[in-house]
Design a protein around this motif. Structure first.
Motif, mmCIF file in Angstrom:
data_model
loop_
_atom_site.group_PDB
_atom_site.id
_atom_site.type_symbol
_atom_site.label_atom_id
_atom_site.label_comp_id
_atom_site.label_asym_id
_atom_site.label_seq_id
_atom_site.Cartn_x
_atom_site.Cartn_y
_atom_site.Cartn_z
ATOM 1 N N ILE A 89 3.857 12.720 5.159
ATOM 2 C CA ILE A 89 2.931 11.730 4.624
ATOM 3 C C ILE A 89 2.555 10.735 5.723
ATOM 4 N N ALA A 90 3.558 10.223 6.422
ATOM 5 C CA ALA A 90 3.308 9.252 7.487
ATOM 6 C C ALA A 90 2.471 9.866 8.605
ATOM 7 N N ALA A 128 11.052 4.267 1.794
ATOM 8 C CA ALA A 128 10.462 4.099 0.462
ATOM 9 C C ALA A 128 10.459 5.413 -0.296
ATOM 10 N N PHE A 129 10.201 6.519 0.394
ATOM 11 C CA PHE A 129 10.214 7.843 -0.209
ATOM 12 C C PHE A 129 11.610 8.155 -0.746
ATOM 13 N N TYR A 165 0.834 -1.205 0.000
ATOM 14 C CA TYR A 165 0.000 0.000 0.000
ATOM 15 C C TYR A 165 0.868 1.254 0.000
ATOM 16 N N ILE A 166 1.915 1.256 0.808
ATOM 17 C CA ILE A 166 2.817 2.411 0.879
ATOM 18 C C ILE A 166 3.448 2.666 -0.490
ATOM 19 N N GLU A 167 3.975 1.609 -1.096
ATOM 20 C CA GLU A 167 4.705 1.750 -2.355
ATOM 21 C C GLU A 167 3.790 1.982 -3.562
ATOM 22 N N ASP A 168 2.620 1.348 -3.561
ATOM 23 C CA ASP A 168 1.755 1.390 -4.743
ATOM 24 C C ASP A 168 0.678 2.473 -4.697
ATOM 25 N N GLU A 225 0.397 8.716 -4.684
ATOM 26 C CA GLU A 225 -0.685 9.692 -4.578
ATOM 27 C C GLU A 225 -0.300 10.934 -3.781
ATOM 28 N N ASN A 226 0.782 10.865 -3.000
ATOM 29 C CA ASN A 226 1.096 11.961 -2.093
ATOM 30 C C ASN A 226 2.461 12.609 -2.269
ATOM 31 N N MET A 227 3.337 12.054 -3.068
ATOM 32 C CA MET A 227 4.698 12.589 -3.154
ATOM 33 C C MET A 227 4.747 14.009 -3.705
#
Length: 76
Positions: free
Chosen positions: A28-29, A69-70, A9-12, A17-19
């Motif tokens: 984001i977190a 991941a970011f 979910y985080i990666e996909d 959607e938020n970067m």
């Protein structure tokens, strides 16, 4: 421990959607954690999903994973 479902979910979903709208991964977190906390406040009809429960139970690991991941996406 974060479930693979949460990592996916985080990666996909979460990062793509938020970067563009956030300056840092921590924002984001933090916003995601606030949203999860707000779901249950005073409303018994809203039940957290397995994904939400996993994120809420592993806040630090979730935040660390989002940050990593970011960074990985930014380096590509």
């Amino acid at each position: 421990m974060l479930l693979q479902e949460t990592k996916d979910y985080i990666e996909d979903v979460l990062l793509p959607e938020n970067m563009d709208g956030y300056t840092t991964a921590r924002e984001i977190a933090d916003d995601t954690l606030i949203d999860i906390e707000d779901l249950g406040d005073g409303n018994e009809l809203i039940r957290p999903t397995r994904l939400n429960r996993n994120i809420a139970a592993n806040r630090k690991e979730f935040t660390d994973y989002v940050v990593k991941a970011f960074q990985d996406v930014e380096e590509k």
